[in-house]
Write a protein that holds these residues in place. Structure first.
Motif, PDB file in Angstrom:
ATOM      1  N   LEU A  12      13.815  62.278  84.198  1.00  0.00           N
ATOM      2  CA  LEU A  12      15.033  61.920  85.068  1.00  0.00           C
ATOM      3  C   LEU A  12      15.883  62.880  85.507  1.00  0.00           C
ATOM      4  O   LEU A  12      16.883  62.501  86.068  1.00  0.00           O
ATOM      5  N   LEU A  13      15.612  64.129  85.089  1.00  0.00           N
ATOM      6  CA  LEU A  13      16.538  65.193  85.676  1.00  0.00           C
ATOM      7  C   LEU A  13      15.761  66.449  86.498  1.00  0.00           C
ATOM      8  O   LEU A  13      16.265  67.396  86.218  1.00  0.00           O
ATOM      9  N   GLY A  14      14.742  66.076  87.196  1.00  0.00           N
ATOM     10  CA  GLY A  14      14.175  66.909  87.960  1.00  0.00           C
ATOM     11  C   GLY A  14      12.630  67.579  87.447  1.00  0.00           C
ATOM     12  O   GLY A  14      12.225  67.976  87.971  1.00  0.00           O
ATOM     13  N   GLY A  15      12.402  66.989  86.286  1.00  0.00           N
ATOM     14  CA  GLY A  15      10.987  67.496  85.911  1.00  0.00           C
ATOM     15  C   GLY A  15      11.065  68.194  84.726  1.00  0.00           C
ATOM     16  O   GLY A  15      12.229  68.955  84.241  1.00  0.00           O
ATOM     17  N   PHE A  16       9.694  68.601  84.242  1.00  0.00           N
ATOM     18  CA  PHE A  16       9.544  69.533  83.181  1.00  0.00           C
ATOM     19  C   PHE A  16       9.301  71.096  83.756  1.00  0.00           C
ATOM     20  O   PHE A  16       9.130  71.837  82.540  1.00  0.00           O
ATOM     21  N   GLY A  17       9.471  71.238  84.886  1.00  0.00           N
ATOM     22  CA  GLY A  17       9.178  72.609  85.422  1.00  0.00           C
ATOM     23  C   GLY A  17       9.998  73.757  84.926  1.00  0.00           C
ATOM     24  O   GLY A  17      10.997  73.351  84.938  1.00  0.00           O
ATOM     25  N   ASP A  18       9.775  75.132  85.219  1.00  0.00           N
ATOM     26  CA  ASP A  18      10.722  76.064  84.749  1.00  0.00           C
ATOM     27  C   ASP A  18      11.732  75.910  85.717  1.00  0.00           C
ATOM     28  O   ASP A  18      13.135  76.324  85.272  1.00  0.00           O
ATOM     29  N   GLU A  19      11.661  75.846  87.068  1.00  0.00           N
ATOM     30  CA  GLU A  19      12.825  75.691  88.033  1.00  0.00           C
ATOM     31  C   GLU A  19      13.792  74.727  87.659  1.00  0.00           C
ATOM     32  O   GLU A  19      15.015  74.696  87.663  1.00  0.00           O
ATOM     33  N   ALA A  20      13.283  73.440  87.419  1.00  0.00           N
ATOM     34  CA  ALA A  20      13.816  72.394  87.003  1.00  0.00           C
ATOM     35  C   ALA A  20      14.841  72.559  85.753  1.00  0.00           C
ATOM     36  O   ALA A  20      15.988  71.922  85.613  1.00  0.00           O
ATOM     37  N   GLN A  21      14.025  73.164  84.767  1.00  0.00           N
ATOM     38  CA  GLN A  21      14.881  73.385  83.389  1.00  0.00           C
ATOM     39  C   GLN A  21      15.771  74.332  83.600  1.00  0.00           C
ATOM     40  O   GLN A  21      17.009  74.324  82.969  1.00  0.00           O
ATOM     41  N   GLU A  22      15.525  75.532  84.233  1.00  0.00           N
ATOM     42  CA  GLU A  22      16.716  76.476  84.598  1.00  0.00           C
ATOM     43  C   GLU A  22      17.886  76.033  85.303  1.00  0.00           C
ATOM     44  O   GLU A  22      18.923  76.260  85.028  1.00  0.00           O
ATOM     45  N   ALA A  23      17.826  75.158  86.208  1.00  0.00           N
ATOM     46  CA  ALA A  23      18.845  74.331  86.837  1.00  0.00           C
ATOM     47  C   ALA A  23      19.524  73.463  85.927  1.00  0.00           C
ATOM     48  O   ALA A  23      20.831  73.490  86.173  1.00  0.00           O
ATOM     49  N   LEU A  24      18.894  72.956  85.177  1.00  0.00           N
ATOM     50  CA  LEU A  24      19.753  72.065  84.121  1.00  0.00           C
ATOM     51  C   LEU A  24      20.618  73.010  83.216  1.00  0.00           C
ATOM     52  O   LEU A  24      21.372  72.612  82.791  1.00  0.00           O
ATOM     53  N   THR A  25      19.615  74.085  82.729  1.00  0.00           N
ATOM     54  CA  THR A  25      20.553  75.015  81.912  1.00  0.00           C
ATOM     55  C   THR A  25      21.785  75.403  82.662  1.00  0.00           C
ATOM     56  O   THR A  25      22.665  75.768  81.911  1.00  0.00           O
ATOM     57  N   ALA A  26      21.597  75.941  83.912  1.00  0.00           N
ATOM     58  CA  ALA A  26      22.725  76.675  84.505  1.00  0.00           C
ATOM     59  C   ALA A  26      23.754  75.548  84.620  1.00  0.00           C
ATOM     60  O   ALA A  26      24.866  76.125  84.553  1.00  0.00           O
ATOM     61  N   PHE A  27      23.447  74.286  84.945  1.00  0.00           N
ATOM     62  CA  PHE A  27      24.680  73.160  84.882  1.00  0.00           C
ATOM     63  C   PHE A  27      25.150  73.101  83.674  1.00  0.00           C
ATOM     64  O   PHE A  27      26.378  73.053  83.744  1.00  0.00           O
ATOM     65  N   VAL A 146      32.556  62.684  77.779  1.00  0.00           N
ATOM     66  CA  VAL A 146      32.711  63.213  79.036  1.00  0.00           C
ATOM     67  C   VAL A 146      31.186  63.144  79.801  1.00  0.00           C
ATOM     68  O   VAL A 146      30.260  63.633  79.329  1.00  0.00           O
ATOM     69  N   ASN A 147      31.094  62.264  80.753  1.00  0.00           N
ATOM     70  CA  ASN A 147      29.908  61.962  81.436  1.00  0.00           C
ATOM     71  C   ASN A 147      29.834  62.921  82.690  1.00  0.00           C
ATOM     72  O   ASN A 147      30.560  62.696  83.542  1.00  0.00           O
ATOM     73  N   LEU A 148      29.026  63.905  82.756  1.00  0.00           N
ATOM     74  CA  LEU A 148      28.773  64.716  83.769  1.00  0.00           C
ATOM     75  C   LEU A 148      27.745  64.091  84.927  1.00  0.00           C
ATOM     76  O   LEU A 148      27.303  65.167  85.760  1.00  0.00           O
ATOM     77  N   TRP A 149      27.425  63.096  84.817  1.00  0.00           N
ATOM     78  CA  TRP A 149      26.402  62.577  85.906  1.00  0.00           C
ATOM     79  C   TRP A 149      26.999  62.592  87.505  1.00  0.00           C
ATOM     80  O   TRP A 149      26.121  62.996  88.157  1.00  0.00           O
ATOM     81  N   ASP A 150      28.106  62.209  87.632  1.00  0.00           N
ATOM     82  CA  ASP A 150      28.419  62.284  88.958  1.00  0.00           C
ATOM     83  C   ASP A 150      28.555  63.717  89.466  1.00  0.00           C
ATOM     84  O   ASP A 150      28.076  64.027  90.708  1.00  0.00           O
ATOM     85  N   GLU A 151      28.929  64.594  88.888  1.00  0.00           N
ATOM     86  CA  GLU A 151      29.003  66.306  88.910  1.00  0.00           C
ATOM     87  C   GLU A 151      27.527  66.544  89.237  1.00  0.00           C
ATOM     88  O   GLU A 151      27.205  67.399  89.994  1.00  0.00           O
ATOM     89  N   TRP A 152      26.582  66.280  88.353  1.00  0.00           N
ATOM     90  CA  TRP A 152      25.192  66.558  88.393  1.00  0.00           C
ATOM     91  C   TRP A 152      24.583  66.023  89.813  1.00  0.00           C
ATOM     92  O   TRP A 152      24.051  66.781  90.719  1.00  0.00           O
ATOM     93  N   VAL A 153      25.044  64.674  90.177  1.00  0.00           N
ATOM     94  CA  VAL A 153      24.520  64.198  91.476  1.00  0.00           C
ATOM     95  C   VAL A 153      25.080  64.957  92.606  1.00  0.00           C
ATOM     96  O   VAL A 153      24.597  65.302  93.645  1.00  0.00           O
ATOM     97  N   SER A 154      26.712  65.089  92.451  1.00  0.00           N
ATOM     98  CA  SER A 154      27.232  65.945  93.582  1.00  0.00           C
ATOM     99  C   SER A 154      26.684  67.432  93.700  1.00  0.00           C
ATOM    100  O   SER A 154      26.747  67.769  94.936  1.00  0.00           O
ATOM    101  N   ALA A 155      26.061  67.883  92.757  1.00  0.00           N
ATOM    102  CA  ALA A 155      25.655  69.267  92.979  1.00  0.00           C
ATOM    103  C   ALA A 155      24.135  69.229  93.502  1.00  0.00           C
ATOM    104  O   ALA A 155      23.302  70.016  93.772  1.00  0.00           O
ATOM    105  N   GLY A 156      23.859  67.949  93.821  1.00  0.00           N
ATOM    106  CA  GLY A 156      22.195  67.846  94.410  1.00  0.00           C
ATOM    107  C   GLY A 156      21.172  67.951  93.577  1.00  0.00           C
ATOM    108  O   GLY A 156      20.289  68.235  94.061  1.00  0.00           O
ATOM    109  N   GLN A 157      21.396  67.719  92.240  1.00  0.00           N
ATOM    110  CA  GLN A 157      20.396  67.876  91.306  1.00  0.00           C
ATOM    111  C   GLN A 157      19.696  66.589  90.997  1.00  0.00           C
ATOM    112  O   GLN A 157      18.759  66.615  90.147  1.00  0.00           O
TER     113      GLN A 157
END
Length: 164
Positions: A12-27, A146-157
């Motif tokens: 639900l957060l972009g997938g299991f790939g390295d790029e998606a996981q790094e984007a999630l970790t950076a967020f 603190v739910n960061l979902w709107d910030e996640w969506v606003s960041a285009g993630q």
């Protein structure tokens, strides 16, 4: 402040790939850098939980890892198991809630995580499921969420992966 972590898994957060996981970790790291919690308590599930665990380690914030049962993650692919083992070795404390896997072990683990916290940092779309149940339990306990979902969506993630 001590924060419990609850959030969606990678599908639900972009997938299991390295790029998606790094984007999630950076967020996650952005939130940890801004907030500077004294401790993060993570259930160490794939997705938001592990991203917050990685972010806490990278930012020098104490990590408590909470496992539902001792073999949690042992059926994951080898690179994921190795990463989990590394994160567990860096944790200040590893709490294992149940001695073995059983039907309610995840819920009991989640409850323990919430009971140790002063607040909750969530990445929750509003969908039904474990994250929604954890947020509801936190609200019932009077914990600030603190739910960061709107910030996640606003960041285009979000990439449209909001379905349960």
């Amino acid at each position: 402040m001590i924060y419990a972590v609850t959030g969606h898994q990678p599908h639900l957060l972009g997938g299991f790939g390295d790029e998606a996981q790094e984007a999630l970790t950076a967020f996650a790291r952005g939130w940890v850098d801004r907030t500077r919690p004294s401790k993060i308590i993570s259930g160490m599930a794939p997705g938001w939980d592990l991203a917050m665990a990685r972010a806490s380690i990278r930012c020098g914030v104490r990590l408590v890892a909470a496992l539902a049962f001792p073999e949690q993650g042992q059926d994951w692919p080898e690179p994921a198991r190795e990463e989990l083992d590394r994160l567990l070795s860096w944790a200040e404390h590893v709490h294992c809630h149940s001695n073995e896997r059983h039907k309610g072990c995840w819920t009991l683990r989640d409850r323990w995580v919430l009971e140790q916290a002063e607040g909750v940092v969530a990445l929750w779309s509003g969908a039904d499921g474990g994250t929604g149940r954890a947020v509801a339990a936190a609200n019932a306990m009077g914990l600030p969420v603190v739910n960061l979902w709107d910030e996640w969506v606003s960041a285009g993630q979000d990439s449209g992966r909001t379905a349960a």
